[in-house]
Motif scaffolding. Structure first.
Motif, mmCIF file in Angstrom:
data_model
loop_
_atom_site.group_PDB
_atom_site.id
_atom_site.type_symbol
_atom_site.label_atom_id
_atom_site.label_comp_id
_atom_site.label_asym_id
_atom_site.label_seq_id
_atom_site.Cartn_x
_atom_site.Cartn_y
_atom_site.Cartn_z
ATOM 1 N N GLY A 492 -13.209 -0.790 0.022
ATOM 2 C CA GLY A 492 -13.279 0.224 1.061
ATOM 3 C C GLY A 492 -11.900 1.001 1.119
ATOM 4 N N TRP A 493 -11.046 0.335 1.134
ATOM 5 C CA TRP A 493 -9.670 1.091 1.106
ATOM 6 C C TRP A 493 -9.162 1.732 0.081
ATOM 7 N N ARG A 494 -9.897 1.623 -1.012
ATOM 8 C CA ARG A 494 -9.666 2.488 -2.145
ATOM 9 C C ARG A 494 -10.390 4.086 -1.765
ATOM 10 N N VAL A 495 -11.385 3.898 -1.147
ATOM 11 C CA VAL A 495 -12.101 5.094 -0.804
ATOM 12 C C VAL A 495 -11.303 6.036 0.159
ATOM 13 N N ALA A 591 0.922 -0.180 -4.806
ATOM 14 C CA ALA A 591 1.362 0.445 -6.054
ATOM 15 C C ALA A 591 0.207 0.980 -6.926
ATOM 16 N N ASP A 592 -0.887 0.200 -7.024
ATOM 17 C CA ASP A 592 -2.162 0.681 -7.723
ATOM 18 C C ASP A 592 -2.693 1.932 -7.258
ATOM 19 N N ASN A 593 -2.566 2.238 -6.196
ATOM 20 C CA ASN A 593 -3.170 3.327 -5.573
ATOM 21 C C ASN A 593 -2.156 4.737 -5.132
ATOM 22 N N ARG A 594 -0.938 4.594 -5.638
ATOM 23 C CA ARG A 594 0.131 5.253 -5.462
ATOM 24 C C ARG A 594 0.247 5.864 -3.852
ATOM 25 N N LEU A 595 0.252 4.875 -3.223
ATOM 26 C CA LEU A 595 0.649 4.955 -1.652
ATOM 27 C C LEU A 595 2.183 4.603 -1.461
#
Ligand SMILES: C[S@@+](CC[C@H](N)C(=O)[O-])C[C@H]1O[C@@H](n2cnc3c(N)ncnc32)[C@H](O)[C@@H]1O
Length: 649
Positions: A492-495, A591-595
């Motif tokens: 959900g967060w990745r969305v 880190a994985d989602n460049r935030l």
């Protein structure tokens, strides 16, 4: 000063530094010379040469120990150099010498706050407010009130807290602690609490609890009355008194007539019961008696007979009035103002929400067992049932970004729209999309937004998991207390970052594994006793927790505000889906989602403790350091991790 005097001075306040006094024989320079010396010191101060300014102020004070301006400015110069304990006595002296100067009390209040003494800061700000009321001072007063338990008052703080609550200087919940501490200073209320606690869970006869005046004894406290109409009462002792009060109303129902003042108070109690969604404990015989009274009202209404105002208020303290058959007929009759307000709360507003529900668009389907179960929970118990907003809120992005076009904002899981409303009131120009699974929550949110005349929010039903399909992107996304209720919170967060424009910001609130040890204990107890997420069992569970041993994990839940209303307690302890996260996992996700992690939203006292533990400035955005800090102080995130995040441009 000898040791005894020093100790005595130390007890007076946070600062144990004494102010040097000139020898009694020193001659004060003439006013003109003093003014010149002060002007020169001020010039150094303005130029930022603080040690030199400090030296000069001290010199003036050695010549003229009562020079108020030098005490004040020396205090400010010391504060700016981080010498808080030295600054405070000078600011205190400056304010004492010029008691009618609001700015002197402002400076003192700020220093007390920096020293972590909000109980002193609130008194200084109250004085400044009395002298000159400004919006900034009201806000600062409310800020202090959020942090204090007050143990004395000459009536002035009580009046200001009452105004803060009435006029919305802060969210009611944020003023609750100060408010309840002031209510408990009322001897009558306090005596009732002591008696109710001693007898609990037994209900006390009315005169034994309240004394000869009966329930009226309680109704004199204006702060209590206002709180009852505004927010759930978040204190166990007061809850016991109010539970007894409701019972006293019920057993007194046979007596029929009550005077106007008491009817007003009955209606106030009923409004509290509706706000907390009938969370107060209920004995079997009491439930039966309340049911009988409701049945009598139903019969009278069906026969077109008029029902008495007190009996309406009593029934409204046990059941929402819209559960009466033919409830709308009540709206056609004339009533005293307090009953009208009650009918508004319990019949008109829910009916408006049902009409609003038909106007809310559906942006995505809600699919999957978890989403459907979560939606069902919030259809039954929209979270939270709020009455008054705080002042317009300002998320961090608006401080940093200037843009020509309106900001596009997504509130993902807006619930009943409290923070959405506060945000929209601040960001008039923003285009806000507020989504949630629950139509009941959205309808509540939309009604409240309409009350504020807001036209910049689009409310829609949608599932976060499906938001990728709506073809829109945003400058700011807020999702607080939502993602941990998804089947897979990481998915959900990745969305969400996929909908965020480069350079955009996000605020996310997530449960902490360490912070919720007490909830884990309660969930185990709930499973073991087979309690279901229904009102009767939630009430039983609350009774068990309230009766738990002092100092136990279970008992600590009674310090959580969420314990004190049905929807919040269900959300806290009975959720159909709850994940708890850890900081190392969150770090990997970012880190994985460049935030980029920009910091936590936390009370100043915790941020101060963190800065002492990890003084290097970069530490505040280092999740490893925060993880260590949390391991050492596991209640740091008892509420949630509230993360501020940025997506690189
Ligand atoms: C605890 S409430 C928080 C509400 C609000 N954010 C607040 O802080 O007051 C959680 C809300 O998230 C909503 N929610 C849960 N899962 C969702 C999903 N998959 N999509 C959209 N909303 C969801 C629920 O319906 C509920 O209203």
């Amino acid at each position: 000063m000898n040791r005894k005097q020093r100790r005595a001075a130390g007890r007076r306040g946070p600062a144990s530094v004494t102010i040097a006094r000139a020898p009694a024989t020193a001659m004060a320079p003439p006013p003109q010379a003093l003014a010149e010396l002060f002007g020169a010191a001020l010039a150094q101060h303005k130029a930022g040469v603080l040690p030199e300014a400090e030296r000069r102020y001290r010199h003036i004070l050695s010549l003229a120990p009562n020079h108020a301006e030098s005490h004040g400015m020396l205090g400010i110069a010391l504060l700016a150099q981080g010498k808080i304990n030295e600054a405070i006595p000078h600011l205190e002296r400056g304010a004492a010498l010029k008691p009618d100067l609001p700015g002197a009390h402002d400076d003192l209040a700020k220093a007390y706050m920096t020293a972590g003494r909000p109980e002193l800061a609130i008194v200084a700000t109250a004085r400044a407010l009395e002298l000159d009321e400004t919006e900034r001072r009201r806000t600062f007063f409310a800020h202090c009130a959020k942090l204090v338990l007050l143990d004395r008052d000459d009536g002035r703080l009580g009046n200001l807290v009452l105004r803060a609550l009435t006029e919305g200087w802060a969210r009611p919940r944020e003023l609750s602690r100060a408010c309840i501490s002031l209510i408990k200073l009322d001897r009558t209320v306090n005596a009732c609490i002591v008696r109710a606690n001693a007898a609990w869970p037994r209900r006390l006869p009315t005169n034994e609890l309240f004394g000869p005046e009966g329930i009226t004894a309680l109704s004199h406290n204006r702060l209590l009355r206002r709180l009852l109409e505004t927010d759930p009462v978040t204190d166990l002792g007061l809850e016991h008194v109010l539970t007894n009060t409701r019972y006293a109303m019920l057993i007194g129902a046979a007596d029929g007539a009550v005077n106007e003042g008491l009817l007003d108070f009955y209606c106030t109690v009923a409004r509290q019961c509706f706000i907390n969604e009938y969370v107060f404990g209920l004995t079997e015989s009491e439930a039966e008696r309340a049911g009988q009274l409701r049945a009598m009202l139903n019969t009278a209404l069906a026969a077109g007979e008029r029902v008495s105002a007190p009996s309406l208020a009593i029934v409204a303290s046990y059941f929402p009035l819209n559960s009466l058959t033919n409830a709308r007929a009540l709206l056609d009759q004339p009533w005293p103002q307090c009953v009208d307000a009650l009918l508004g709360q319990q019949i008109k507003e829910p009916s408006q929400e049902r009409e609003i529900a038909a106007t809310i668009s559906i942006l995505t389907p809600v699919e999957g067992d978890v989403s459907r179960a979560v939606r069902a929970q919030y259809e039954e118990n929209p979270y939270p049932r709020w009455v008054k907003a705080g002042p317009p809120g300002q998320p961090p992005i608006l401080n940093h970004r200037q843009t020509e076009r309106p900001l596009d904002v997504l509130i993902a899981g807006c619930g009943t729209g409290l923070s959405t409303t506060e945000f929209a009131r601040h960001a008039h120009g923003a285009r806000i999309l507020a989504i949630d699974l629950s139509l009941a929550s959205l309808s509540y949110a939309k009604r409240m937004a309409q009350n504020f005349g807001l036209t910049n929010i689009e409310f829609a039903q949608a599932d976060i998991m499906k938001l990728g399909s709506i073809g829109r992107d945003f400058d700011f996304i807020d999702s607080s207390g939502v993602l941990h209720h998804l089947d897979d919170p990481w998915a959900g967060w990745r969305v969400l970052p996929s909908l965020l424009r480069p350079g955009g910001a996000m605020e996310v609130g997530l449960y902490s594994e360490r912070g919720r040890r007490n909830v884990v204990a309660a969930r185990a107890m709930i499973a073991q006793r087979g309690y279901r997420p229904i009102s009767e069992d939630i009430r039983r569970c609350r009774e068990d927790i309230a009766a738990a041993e002092d100092g136990s994990l279970l008992k600590s839940l009674t310090r959580s505000d969420d314990f004190f209303s049905m929807s919040e307690c269900r959300d806290l302890l009975f959720h159909s889906q709850e994940h708890r996260l850890t900081l190392p996992d969150i770090k990997t996700f970012l880190a994985d989602n460049r935030l980029q992690f920009a910091g936590f939203v936390l009370p100043p006292a915790i941020l101060r403790r963190f800065a002492i533990r990890f003084p290097e400035p970069a530490a505040v955005t280092d999740l490893d350091r925060w993880n260590t800090f949390e391991a050492e102080a596991p209640d740091t995130f008892a509420g949630m991790y509230q993360l501020s995040l940025h997506k690189p441009a």
